[in-house]
Design an enzyme around this catalytic site. Structure first.
Site, short mmCIF file in Angstrom:
data_model
loop_
_atom_site.label_atom_id
_atom_site.label_comp_id
_atom_site.label_asym_id
_atom_site.label_seq_id
_atom_site.Cartn_x
_atom_site.Cartn_y
_atom_site.Cartn_z
N ASP A 189 0.83 -1.21 0.00
CA ASP A 189 0.00 0.00 0.00
C ASP A 189 0.86 1.26 0.00
OD1 ASP A 189 -1.94 1.87 0.25
OD2 ASP A 189 -2.74 1.16 2.14
N ASP A 198 -2.28 5.52 -5.89
CA ASP A 198 -2.52 4.77 -4.66
C ASP A 198 -2.77 3.31 -4.99
OD1 ASP A 198 -3.07 3.96 -2.10
OD2 ASP A 198 -5.07 4.84 -2.02
#
Length: 488
Positions: A139, A366
């Site tokens: 992430d 992201d």
């Protein structure tokens, strides 16, 4: 990602509870004078990057339809977006990187996993001495390494007993690691450094661990404490290297709920903050990391790598196709300076303030968000332009997740005008049609965008990023990208 409300037990009154994902997106982290100077003589480091669908994960939702998956993606992405927008309200701070070229690198396999019908990508990480293996979500918006943990059981520790508290998950056993050290609640690390990661502000005994507690949207909660340990990585030459003094999150217990019942082991923070795995690794491996996300519908046999340092395998093949754009300084996010979006070669009429990072807009890359989220003016323009080209196909009733879906019988991708994201410094990102006209069910397709109401970031999610190599240079504050099958 996993939705949650973050809170800390016994926290100060001024610290609000925020709707976010379990990626530790917290208050802005100020990074001044960050030393990313690397060590010489180390080889390439990488880990396998694996999609959440991979059957190696203990997930009991393989019977979910593609449409059910899309609905889950949209729900999680919406909550995650709320958190990102809230954190954006903080001030931006520059990153003072010491630029010093290094040839060292390591790689970590990263892989797709449609078999589990969920939208994240995973890497296998080895923690402790001797090492214990875990699958963690990769992430780029997360600050911390976090995984399930069972502490204080002494000689009675066992993986089996650990699973009685955290069901069907791998559990880290600190007593088995000779390099594990708790972060004391009385330490400066807890009281100063980790305050931005929601460390507890109370300390009954100086030697007590620095604790955290996270409550999810569905009322499930994760409880744990901060520690230091080593992470073992593999070099390209077959040797191993230990990354020492890594700040980790040891989650001891979880109250079950739909959010945390996905069989995950934790999160690998790859953000731009000083405590993230990406930055810690960059200190020793030249300031660069890269990944190539295989198609989110790929089976488990297809994988790629999360690489730190130069990746000669990819770069030799893609060097002539690489495009470069500057990263915009933010607190933790990898933001890019977008000029606009074109459809079929025609620039859309989107207000410039939508893309202004230092105002109320901006765009970030992201890997923890699945779908692409656009500020409302950009969303409306993109949807209208793409929908116009799809009118010849039977329109289906609007789903709970996505606005425009259609019967894909006879669908030809060449009938869809190409979308391109234009960056202010001249680079252009042109994803394949399948990255924004996505499969939602057998014989059905949908436009894979969500609207963002109100000011805030637009987000280029992992489906839009798939089938491209992305290389982040923390020293130069740039990101390079090129089309790739991502299949080794």
């Amino acid at each position: 990602m996993l939705e949650m409300i973050m809170g800390v037990t016994k926290m100060k009154k001024w610290r609000p509870i925020s709707l976010i994902f379990i990626t530790f997106f917290l208050f802005p982290i100020i990074i001044y004078g960050l030393n990313l100077e690397g060590k010489k003589g180390l080889n390439t480091m990488r880990v396998e990057l694996v999609h959440r669908h991979d059957p190696r994960f203990n997930v009991n939702n393989t019977n979910k339809t593609q449409l059910e998956r899309i609905k889950e993606f949209a729900h999680r992405d919406s909550i995650r977006y709320s958190m990102i927008s809230q954190r954006k309200e903080g001030k931006n701070h520059s990153h003072d990187h010491r630029r010093k070229a290094r040839e060292s690198s390591f790689v970590m396999p990263i892989q797709g996993g449609r078999d589990f019908r969920i939208g994240e990508y995973f890497v296998q990480v080895k923690v402790g001495t001797p090492s214990q293996k875990f699958w963690l979500i990769a992430d780029t918006g997360s600050d911390l390494i976090w995984f399930n943990c069972r502490y204080g059981c002494g000689r009675n520790c066992s993986t089996h007993k650990g699973r009685s508290k955290i069901k069907n998950r791998r559990v880290f056993l600190p007593e088995r690691s000779a390099t594990f050290e708790k972060v004391a609640c009385s330490s400066d690390t807890c009281q100063v450094q980790l305050i931005n990661l929601f460390s507890s502000t109370t300390c009954p005994n100086p030697s007590d661990p620095c604790q955290y507690a996270y409550e999810y949207v569905d009322q499930s909660t994760a409880f744990g404490f901060f520690a230091n340990d080593v992470v073992t990585v593999g070099l390209r030459n077959g040797r191993k290297h230990k990354l020492r003094n890594m700040i980790i999150g040891c989650t001891q217990s979880i109250t079950d709920g739909p959010t945390v019942n996905g069989g995950i082991d934790g999160v690998l923070g790859l953000s731009y903050s000083k405590d993230s795995f990406a930055v810690k690794a960059a200190i020793q491996y030249g300031g660069k990391f890269s990944y190539c996300l295989v198609d989110h519908l790929s089976h488990r046999n297809f994988f790629n790598h999360l690489s730190f340092g130069d990746d000669p395998v990819h770069h030799t093949k893609l060097l002539s196709h690489m495009r470069l754009t500057k990263l915009v300084k933010t607190d933790i996010y990898f933001a890019v300076n977008v000029l606009g979006i074109s459809i079929g070669g025609q620039m859309l009429n989107i207000p410039g303030e939508v893309w202004e990072v230092n105002s109320n807009g901006g765009t970030i890359l992201d890997s923890g968000t699945t779908l692409t989220i656009l500020a409302r003016p950009a969303y409306d323009s993109v949807m209208a332009a793409l929908a116009k080209s799809l009118m010849k196909y039977e329109r289906l009733p609007r789903s709970d997740a996505l606005e425009f879906c259609f019967n894909a019988k006879g669908f030809d991708e060449s009938s869809v005008p190409r979308l391109a994201i234009h960056f202010a410094d001249g680079a252009r990102f042109e994803p394949p049609v399948k990255s924004y006209v996505i499969d939602s069910a057998p014989g059905e397709r949908c436009l894979g965008f969500l609207p963002a109401n109100g000011p805030g970031y637009s987000i280029i999610g992992n489906i839009m990023q798939q089938n491209h190599l992305w290389e982040f240079d923390l020293f130069q504050s740039t990101v390079r990208f090129a089309p790739s099958s991502c299949i080794l």
